[in-house]
Design an enzyme around this catalytic site. Structure first.
Site, PDB file in Angstrom:
ATOM      1  N   LYS A 208       0.816  -1.214   0.000  1.00 52.58           N
ATOM      2  CA  LYS A 208       0.000   0.000   0.000  1.00 52.58           C
ATOM      3  C   LYS A 208       0.851   1.266   0.000  1.00 52.58           C
ATOM      4  O   LYS A 208       0.580   2.203  -0.711  1.00 52.58           O
ATOM      5  CB  LYS A 208      -0.968  -0.009   1.200  1.00 52.58           C
ATOM      6  CG  LYS A 208      -1.893   1.188   1.267  1.00 52.58           C
ATOM      7  CD  LYS A 208      -2.877   1.219   0.114  1.00 52.58           C
ATOM      8  CE  LYS A 208      -3.807   2.418   0.120  1.00 52.58           C
ATOM      9  NZ  LYS A 208      -4.329   2.683  -1.229  1.00 52.58           N
TER      10      LYS A 208
HETATM   11  O1  M6R Z   1       0.615   6.990  -0.454  1.00 56.56           O
HETATM   12  P1  M6R Z   1       0.941   7.699  -1.738  1.00 56.56           P
HETATM   13  O2  M6R Z   1      -0.226   8.417  -2.321  1.00 56.56           O
HETATM   14  O3  M6R Z   1       2.144   8.593  -1.622  1.00 56.56           O
HETATM   15  O4  M6R Z   1       1.329   6.548  -2.742  1.00 56.56           O
HETATM   16  C1  M6R Z   1       1.861   6.861  -3.994  1.00 56.56           C
HETATM   17  C2  M6R Z   1       1.790   5.673  -4.902  1.00 56.56           C
HETATM   18  O5  M6R Z   1       2.590   4.635  -4.434  1.00 56.56           O
HETATM   19  C3  M6R Z   1       0.358   5.192  -5.047  1.00 56.56           C
HETATM   20  O6  M6R Z   1      -0.464   6.238  -5.499  1.00 56.56           O
HETATM   21  C4  M6R Z   1       0.252   4.027  -6.029  1.00 56.56           C
HETATM   22  O7  M6R Z   1       0.617   4.443  -7.319  1.00 56.56           O
HETATM   23  C5  M6R Z   1      -1.173   3.504  -5.997  1.00 56.56           C
HETATM   24  N1  M6R Z   1      -1.292   2.539  -4.947  1.00 56.56           N
HETATM   25  C6  M6R Z   1      -1.612   2.927  -7.291  1.00 56.56           C
HETATM   26  O8  M6R Z   1      -2.947   2.546  -7.243  1.00 56.56           O
END
Ligand code: M6R
Length: 284
Positions: free
Chosen positions: A279
């Site tokens: 996550k």
């Molecule tokens: O917790 P964050 O928004 O910083 O995470 C960034 C990315 O790792 C996250 O948005 C990732 O791309 C998603 N889990 C995709 O669905």
């Protein structure tokens, strides 16, 4: 600044905030150069659902070491990033357990739309009851089953759109790669003819999306594909929404979130826990 899905919300933010600021740029947090002199009137907006993404923390530390100001848009109140930020907007999307960001993406985009509107008109207020009513009506009109059936055995997919729809397709592509393990290629419509058209044949499938008021906007690209016997799946009909233009990116991503979910289910995959992913990504 952001990573993955959060970065896509930044791209939407950049698109909207162009009319509010002289200079707006979005960048991947992992690819941002912090220059020695950050101008006094520059604000860095970092979007991070978790507030724990290592690439974001690193860039935030660099910005702070150059006395830059940070506004954090996040879903977690007391994260590592919260401590580094000067200002914080909570998206309040409740806890998101699935690895794939979906409701938090909508909340991030909503936040940017709201900032954009407020900067244009300090007294702006959204009629939330009408918004929710329109959203519910829209959701009840989406039948994703035919598209799921069409794509359930495919292992590659091209997605084509223009302007803000292209950003939506970047996010849609990520969702379909992430939880369905399908190779997806998001393309800006005008770019197809500059190389990628060679992938189009009778076995190719291309999703097109056009949420603009100009219904003929993608006609050229659709002709380019069908004249080479490529299959076109036009998702535009699923995005017939009764909402003002600025809010469209929230509505238009939802059919794709549903699509990626239902393809995963039809393939016996767990849509909440895709392989190899966590996550929050706490390593650089
Ligand atoms: O917790 P964050 O928004 O910083 O995470 C960034 C990315 O790792 C996250 O948005 C990732 O791309 C998603 N889990 C995709 O669905």
């Amino acid at each position: 600044l952001g990573c993955g899905t959060a970065y896509h919300s930044c791209l939407i933010g950049e698109n909207l905030l162009q009319s509010n600021f002289n200079e707006v740029n979005s960048s991947l947090a992992s690819n941002y150069e912090v220059y020695d002199k950050i101008k006094k009137n520059h604000l860095h907006i970092i979007v991070s659902q978790s507030g724990e993404t290592a690439d974001c923390i690193k860039v935030a530390e660099k910005i702070k070491s150059h006395s830059g100001k940070i506004l954090l848009i996040t879903n977690q109140e007391n994260s590592t990033m919260s401590k580094l930020a000067d200002y914080q907007i909570l998206t309040k999307a409740k806890k998101e357990l699935a690895v794939a960001s979906t409701k938090t993406y909508c909340a991030q985009v909503f936040t940017f739309i709201y900032i954009h509107k407020i900067l244009h008109n300090r007294n702006y207020e959204i009629d939330i009851d009408t918004f929710v009513k329109n959203l519910n009506q829209y959701l009840s009109g989406i039948n994703i089953c035919p598209v799921v059936e069409e794509l359930s055995n495919d292992d590659k997919l091209i997605l084509v759109g223009k302007d803000i729809d292209y950003i939506t397709l970047l996010e849609a592509s990520l969702k379909i790669r992430e939880i369905d393990y399908i190779y997806t290629l998001p393309m800006y419509s005008g770019e197809l003819k500059h190389g990628t058209l060679s992938l189009i044949d009778e076995n190719s499938k291309t999703i097109v999306l056009n949420t603009s008021n100009d219904k003929n906007k993608l006609n050229n690209v659709i002709n380019e594909i069908t004249s080479r016997k490529g299959r076109v799946i036009d998702m535009s009909y699923l995005t017939n929404m009764n909402v003002e233009t600025d809010f469209r990116p929230i509505f238009s991503i939802i059919p794709f979130q549903l699509l990626s979910y239902h393809i995963a289910i039809s393939r016996g995959l767990n849509p909440d826990m895709p392989r190899n992913l966590a996550k929050s990504v706490t390593v650089e």
